[in-house]
Motif scaffolding. Structure first.
Motif, short mmCIF file in Angstrom:
data_model
loop_
_atom_site.label_atom_id
_atom_site.label_comp_id
_atom_site.label_asym_id
_atom_site.label_seq_id
_atom_site.Cartn_x
_atom_site.Cartn_y
_atom_site.Cartn_z
N GLU A 46 34.05 44.51 29.62
CA GLU A 46 33.58 43.28 30.40
C GLU A 46 33.13 42.28 29.56
OE1 GLU A 46 30.72 42.19 34.23
OE2 GLU A 46 30.63 44.63 33.33
N TYR B 196 43.41 48.47 33.83
CA TYR B 196 42.38 49.48 34.33
C TYR B 196 42.76 50.88 34.57
CZ TYR B 196 44.53 48.35 38.73
OH TYR B 196 45.51 48.16 39.80
N PRO C 195 38.47 52.98 39.21
CA PRO C 195 38.03 52.18 40.28
C PRO C 195 36.96 51.29 39.66
CG PRO C 195 38.17 54.31 41.03
CD PRO C 195 38.35 54.51 39.91
N GLU C 196 36.03 51.76 38.84
CA GLU C 196 34.93 51.02 38.52
C GLU C 196 35.52 49.82 37.31
OE1 GLU C 196 34.45 55.00 36.37
OE2 GLU C 196 35.16 54.08 38.19
N LYS D 198 38.64 48.54 37.45
CA LYS D 198 39.38 47.61 38.36
C LYS D 198 38.55 46.67 38.93
CE LYS D 198 42.27 47.20 42.37
NZ LYS D 198 43.04 48.00 43.33
N ALA D 199 37.24 47.18 39.34
CA ALA D 199 36.33 46.09 39.82
C ALA D 199 35.67 45.03 38.77
CB ALA D 199 35.28 47.09 40.39
N LYS E 231 38.77 42.51 38.00
CA LYS E 231 38.75 41.75 39.39
C LYS E 231 37.68 40.79 39.54
CE LYS E 231 40.75 42.69 43.12
NZ LYS E 231 41.29 43.36 44.35
N LYS E 232 36.30 41.04 39.09
CA LYS E 232 35.37 40.27 39.01
C LYS E 232 35.57 39.07 38.23
CE LYS E 232 30.65 40.18 36.99
NZ LYS E 232 29.58 41.13 36.28
N SER F 219 38.26 36.93 39.29
CA SER F 219 37.91 35.84 40.37
C SER F 219 37.16 34.89 39.87
CB SER F 219 37.07 36.84 41.47
OG SER F 219 37.96 37.88 41.97
#
Length: 945
Positions: free
Chosen positions: A807, A828, A831-832, A834-835, A838-839, A842
């Motif tokens: 991150e 990714y 799921p975490e 990927k999130a 995407k964060k 975005s």
């Protein structure tokens, strides 16, 4: 060309400017609007708001043509001959031009041909408009025939990918082009034929500028002058001695000397018969002395017992004294510019001279007792040249018939930027060889006056670039190829004793071009751009450079989000493409080592690549791959051939782009993209400017044309790619030829360091790389899998296990608006993960216009305290975005003062922290005081409206 043909060429030019037509006589400015620098000067800051003035042509009160946009003006004399007579920065009020030069110089069939220009400028420290009234056209230089004005045209096609760019850019840029056409006359042809036996065609036996005193010279002084100096204050050739005294240097005259040329300045010397000059000595007779006589402001001649004086001497100027030995005669002439000589006298000789003396001799060219003391004066010998017989006296100048040269200038609306290039054409079917050309020789005011030599000079406030550029990941690529700041040996009145001040901006290919020019096939030179700085501030200069690139190479504003796929197997590619589409990535590159082979021209490979392209397109993802060009060896037949033993290509080995292999390689590239429709090329080892001495390669004749032909080969391919919408990722400064992105600045092995080191180094590379590049012009690297070693400590995979680091890397990159090559099999793995991906994608897409805009440098990362950057866009809805990073292991609070000048905001601002509600806040003019709180190992951001 006959005189009648020349008259026909001086036709009426119909010029369209700003929607109205100017029916201007081709060598007249009478119909142009009047020029006033004060009225035209732009009152607003062009880096914040658009300039009020558009580019236009004007007439000055002196009758010059002025090309101006309210920020800069370049002025041209068009009456006596075409010449640049002014270059003014209207923002600073600086007049940058100090001397007139030719508009261009060509070397054709081995002959030097000048284009335009004026001679007779009294000194070269500065230039006055009044001086041009008495300055003359160079008799050998091509003559201005006409000029024309038009809007700027596209120099290449650009198929814009608007999805990847939010910057508003015009193509072509707005502005004006002025084209000056030069040609020959009967007189020019005759003068150049006569020049075949003139001084610049002769064998040079000696060329001494007296920067040091050769031991071949013996210095002689008259008796009683023990303090006499032939090297006053350490300057060889500068003589200090009482007026009617002797002090000279002598040496034997080299055999076969046919011409003696001595450039002299009488300085403060007031001698009459003892003035500085040249004396030829003989074995059987007394010397002949040819000299300056400042005491009575005449030229002097002493031949044995007879002497005479000649009018026309000006003690304020340097003078060339020329003595030519020909068929038992001695021809004496003088010149103030070393080009046009005025004959003074012809003497009969019965024997040849055997020696030469330069300096102050007595009336008969020798040494005598010192006369009663006179005031001490200083004079200077500036140059002595001894020439032999003419070279190639029968050389052919028929190429001058039908030769036309067009000198093009572009001036851009809204920024202090000019472009210049030259086209060469002929109406002759026989044609000629253009060996090389100099498209710019701009004599400008020096940035500093240093008496002694320096290792690092301050340069004049002009940033010069060319599209003929290679072998660098910085703007130095232009300097490697054709741009250079040079010394000016003709600038004798500069402060530096050794005449080493860099004060001439030159654009000339270092290796030549060697191009055959025939009727119907004109040659177009490289282009150069001259950006006039209006400040010494590094940030402001960087902002100017970045705006320049956005204007003349707007494809650099395309900034797709990129993944590097490490395997080209179908299943691996489709998995990565699916993740790109899901996470919002926009481009997938089949990277080095992936198995992607663009040179595999088999039908099976092309069909497979086409299928992968179609699959990626169905997911909204662009796709392409990697190819290595120059940094490898093919074989002895196809590799570049070095002209001398011990020389090596830039990368140690390289194919010649114009060998049979090189031509097949590019044919393969064209066919690959036509057949597969892929969207991008990552082109590694792009052409670095290697020369090639082979005479067997099909694409070039030999050494002289090898560099130009290879460069044109890759340039034309890049232009074709840009026209097709093919994105170019090239680790070399090919922006002006069509490339969009280069390395932001990095050392590959740094990505094998432990992860925590990479975080800080990454931000340092971005901070340093964006002084001269926009965020979209540079890529970084994120090694999701091991790269150059380093093991688990350097590797991000498994991504979910190193999520804080992953991150942070995305926060570094997306927060700077800089895209990285995320290299691995996946973006990714949970799921975490990927999130988090995407964060940050975005975040970037939400603020894309401001993140792709200019970047202001606030505090460089050092790992010891916060670091910060400020994105600014005065024309956008979001005026600024501040990123502040905390590298420490504990939270920090800092009170920052941030200058929002380049956001265009004053007095008040609306501030949002991390996309929260906007709060109005007062400014101190343009300065914002902000208290910033950042968690450990984290960052925060603020948006300004």
């Amino acid at each position: 060309m006959t005189h009648s043909a020349v008259r026909r060429a001086f036709a009426i030019a119909i010029l369209t400017i700003g929607g109205f037509k100017l029916h201007a006589q081709s060598l007249s400015v009478a119909t142009l609007p009047p020029y006033s620098s004060e009225n035209l000067r732009t009152k607003t800051d062009w880096l914040i708001s658009p300039a009020a003035r558009k580019s236009a042509v004007y007439q000055t009160k002196e009758g010059f043509l002025a090309l101006s946009n309210g920020l800069i003006t370049r002025s041209f004399s068009i009456q006596t001959n075409g010449a640049t007579v002014g270059l003014d920065n209207l923002t600073t009020g600086e007049a940058l031009l100090r001397a007139v030069s030719p508009e261009a110089v060509l070397w054709i069939n081995g002959h030097e041909i000048k284009v335009g220009g004026l001679t007779g400028q009294p000194i070269q420290n500065y230039l006055l408009a009044d001086w041009t009234k008495t300055m003359k056209a160079d008799p050998y230089s091509l003559k201005l025939k006409s000029y024309a004005v038009s809007p700027i045209k596209k120099r290449m096609e650009w198929n814009r990918r608007t999805t990847w760019s939010t910057q508003k850019t015009d193509w072509p840029p707005k502005g004006l082009e002025v084209t000056f056409t030069y040609g020959t006359t009967d007189e020019i042809i005759r003068n150049n034929h006569n020049r075949l036996t003139s001084d610049d065609r002769r064998v040079k036996l000696l060329d001494d500028s007296f920067s040091s005193l050769s031991p071949d010279w013996k210095v002689v002084a008259s008796p009683g002058n023990q303090s006499a100096s032939f090297r006053n204050e350490g300057k060889p050739g500068e003589i200090q001695i009482p007026a009617s005294s002797t002090l000279f240097a002598e040496r034997p005259l080299p055999e076969k000397t046919a011409v003696v040329i001595c450039k002299l300045n009488s300085g403060t010397d007031q001698s009459v018969s003892y003035g500085p000059g040249v004396a030829l000595t003989f074995a059987d007779r007394s010397p002949i002395k040819f000299f300056l006589s400042p005491g009575n402001q005449q030229f002097g001649l002493q031949n044995g017992d007879s002497g005479e004086f000649f009018e026309g001497f000006d003690p304020a100027k340097s003078w060339y004294l020329r003595l030519e030995l020909a068929l038992g005669k001695l021809l004496l002439s003088v010149s103030e510019d070393g080009i046009g000589y005025k004959p003074l006298r012809t003497l009969d000789l019965t024997s040849a001279p055997n020696g030469i003396r330069i300096g102050k001799t007595d009336q008969k060219g020798g040494t005598s007792e010192q006369n009663p003391p006179k005031p001490v004066g200083r004079c200077r010998i500036e140059q002595l040249t001894l020439l032999g017989g003419p070279q190639n006296p029968g050389a052919d100048l028929d190429f001058l018939n039908g030769l036309d040269v067009k000198v093009h200038y572009e001036l851009y609306d809204g920024l202090p930027l000019l472009s210049k290039w030259v086209t060469v054409e002929t109406s002759s079917s026989a044609g000629f060889i253009l060996n090389n050309l100099k498209t710019e020789h701009l004599a400008v005011t020096e940035a500093e006056s240093a008496v002694e030599s320096k290792k690092r000079w301050e340069l004049p406030p002009i940033f010069a670039q060319s599209d003929f550029a290679f072998q660098s990941m910085s703007p130095n690529a232009s300097e490697n190829a054709c741009i250079e700041w040079q010394e000016d040996a003709t600038y004798r009145t500069q402060v530096n004793y050794n005449l080493k001040t860099p004060s001439v901006l030159v654009c000339q290919p270092r290796q030549g071009v060697g191009q055959k020019i025939v009727r119907g096939q004109p040659f177009e030179s490289m282009r150069m751009w001259e950006l006039l700085y209006d400040s010494w501030d590094r940030e402001r200069r960087g902002l100017a450079q970045r705006k320049m690139y956005r204007t003349i190479a707007p494809w650099v504003t395309e900034n797709p989000i990129i993944m590097h796929i490490r395997s080209s197997a179908d299943a691996d590619v489709k998995k990565a493409v699916d993740q790109c589409a899901e996470a919002g990535f926009e481009m997938a590159i089949l990277t080095f080592g992936s198995g992607f082979n663009i040179e595999d021209s088999t039908r099976q490979n092309r069909q497979r690549m086409k299928a992968l392209k179609d699959y990626a397109a169905s997911k909204g993802v662009a796709i392409g791959g990697y190819s290595l060009l120059a940094s490898r060896s093919i074989d002895a037949t196809n590799d570049v051939v070095m002209p001398k033993p011990g020389m090596t290509p830039t990368f140690g080995h390289s194919p010649c782009l114009e060998s049979a292999w090189g031509q097949r390689y590019f044919e393969n590239l064209y066919s690959f993209y036509k057949e597969t429709g892929m969207d991008l090329l990552e082109h590694d080892g792009s052409y670095p400017g290697d020369i090639c001495a082979s005479t067997a390669h099909p694409g070039h004749a030999g050494l002289e044309d090898s560099q130009w032909k290879q460069f044109v080969r890759i340039r034309d391919f890049y232009r074709w790619c840009r026209a097709k919408g093919i994105y170019l990722n090239v680790p070399d400064w090919y922006f002006l030829a069509g490339s969009s992105k280069i390395a932001m600045g990095y050392r590959e092995t740094n990505w094998s360091l432990p992860r925590e080191y990479q975080e800080i180094i990454e931000r340092q590379n971005i901070y340093d790389g964006t002084w001269e590049k926009t965020p979209s012009m540079g890529w970084m690297f994120v090694p999701l899998v091991e790269y150059h070693g380093g093991g688990p400590a350097a590797t991000i995979e498994p991504l979910k296990d190193h999520l804080p680091h992953y991150e942070q890397r995305m926060a570094n990159l997306f927060g700077a608006g800089v895209q990285a090559c995320y290299r691995g099999p996946q973006l990714y793995d949970a799921p975490e993960t990927k999130a988090v991906v995407k964060k940050w994608v975005s975040f970037y897409k939400k603020h894309r216009p401001i993140l792709d805009a200019d970047l202001i440098h606030l505090r460089r990362p050092d790992g010891r305290d916060y670091d910060a950057i400020l994105h600014v866009d005065a024309a956008g809805p979001e005026k600024g975005l501040l990123m502040v990073y905390n590298p420490l292991n504990e939270p920090i609070t800092r009170t920052l003062t941030v200058d929002l000048y380049y956001t265009g905001l004053k007095n008040r601002v609306s501030v949002s922290r991390q996309d929260g509600a906007f709060v109005s806040q007062n400014l101190d003019g343009t300065k914002l005081t902000l208290t910033v709180r950042i968690p450990a190992k984290s960052q925060t951001w603020y948006v300004f409206q």
